[in-house]
Design an enzyme around this catalytic site. Structure first.
Site, short mmCIF file in Angstrom:
data_model
loop_
_atom_site.label_atom_id
_atom_site.label_comp_id
_atom_site.label_asym_id
_atom_site.label_seq_id
_atom_site.Cartn_x
_atom_site.Cartn_y
_atom_site.Cartn_z
N HIS A 16 2.24 0.63 -13.06
CA HIS A 16 3.05 -0.56 -13.34
C HIS A 16 4.52 -0.16 -13.30
O HIS A 16 4.90 0.87 -13.84
CB HIS A 16 2.66 -1.12 -14.71
CG HIS A 16 3.39 -2.38 -15.03
ND1 HIS A 16 3.06 -3.59 -14.46
CD2 HIS A 16 4.48 -2.60 -15.82
CE1 HIS A 16 3.90 -4.51 -14.90
NE2 HIS A 16 4.76 -3.94 -15.72
N GLY B 271 0.78 -1.24 0.00
CA GLY B 271 0.00 0.00 0.00
C GLY B 271 0.81 1.28 0.00
O GLY B 271 0.29 2.34 0.34
C1 GRF Z 1 4.07 -1.29 -7.26
O1 GRF Z 1 5.36 -1.57 -7.72
C2 GRF Z 1 3.11 -1.10 -8.41
O2 GRF Z 1 3.72 -0.51 -9.52
C3 GRF Z 1 2.70 -2.52 -8.73
O3 GRF Z 1 2.60 -3.15 -7.48
C4 GRF Z 1 3.44 -2.50 -6.54
C5 GRF Z 1 2.57 -2.08 -5.40
O4 GRF Z 1 3.30 -1.53 -4.33
N1 GRF Z 1 1.47 -2.52 -9.50
P1 GRF Z 1 2.52 -0.83 -3.15
O5 GRF Z 1 1.54 -1.86 -2.58
O6 GRF Z 1 1.81 0.37 -3.68
O7 GRF Z 1 3.59 -0.47 -2.15
#
Ligand code: GRF
Length: 200
Positions: free
Chosen positions: A109, A12
């Site tokens: 992403h 998150g």
């Molecule tokens: C991030 O690297 C995002 O790009 C990918 O999943 C990860 C999520 O990280 N879709 P977080 O839960 O927001 O820390």
């Protein structure tokens, strides 16, 4: 007031960066209406609860994709969400979900799409040997990591990078990019021509 719905499955940090940007006035006239996790005990949903936000766990286990997505759409509608932000949400979204929020679902992403869609994008980038990677905020469509690009930020791959170092530097850029992309979309000052996000 613009009302965001955040969907997450894990850590998150992107959700928290968005919440901090709102608190700092960087995404004007906007609030987080609800945070939804498909995983109980996801650190992201616990952080949302701690911040006093509306936080719901809607487990995917035991439900078909259609049933699960329908429950999520109902929850988003109950909270009168205008823009859905996937933030580490580890599930594909059905077309029924997308029809409920046309051009109103964003994802982030950790690569410069269309390179390295799917899981472990940072590892894919290292293994391929690219010298520049980064992150992409895009509208979600029916295909994985495929919709119209709103914003990208690049990150140099350094000679000694491992997956951890590269992921950390990309994540710093993600935290900037996501809030900026949300602000851009909520401004409404754009049109989509073919696959291109064009600012008006
Ligand atoms: C991030 O690297 C995002 O790009 C990918 O999943 C990860 C999520 O990280 N879709 P977080 O839960 O927001 O820390």
């Amino acid at each position: 007031m613009n009302r965001l719905g955040i969907l997450l499955s894990g850590r998150g940090s992107n959700f928290l960066a968005i919440a901090d940007s709102i608190a700092a006035g960087k995404i004007p006239n906007t609030e987080i209406a609800v945070v939804i996790s498909n995983k109980p005990y996801a650190p992201g949903i616990e952080a949302a609860e701690k911040r006093g936000l509306n936080a719901h766990v809607i487990q995917s286990k035991g439900l078909s994709r259609a049933e699960h997505d329908a429950a999520i759409v109902t929850c988003l509608r109950e909270h009168r969400v205008d823009l859905v932000c996937l933030a580490g949400y580890m599930r594909l979204i059905s077309s029924t979900f997308l029809e409920a929020f046309p051009n109103r679902v964003l994802n982030i992403h950790p690569s410069l799409l269309p390179a390295f869609p799917g899981l472990d994008a940072q590892r894919q980038a290292l293994e391929y040997g690219v010298q520049i990677s980064g992150c992409t905020v895009h509208f979600v469509d029916e295909n994985l990591d495929h919709g119209v690009i709103v914003l990208q930020r690049s990150v140099s791959v350094l000679p000694d990078d491992d997956e951890h170092n590269l992921s950390t530097r990309i994540l710093e850029q993600e935290h900037i990019a996501y809030s900026e992309a949300i602000r851009m979309v909520l401004s409404g000052e754009y049109e989509i021509r073919e696959r291109r996000y064009v600012k008006n």
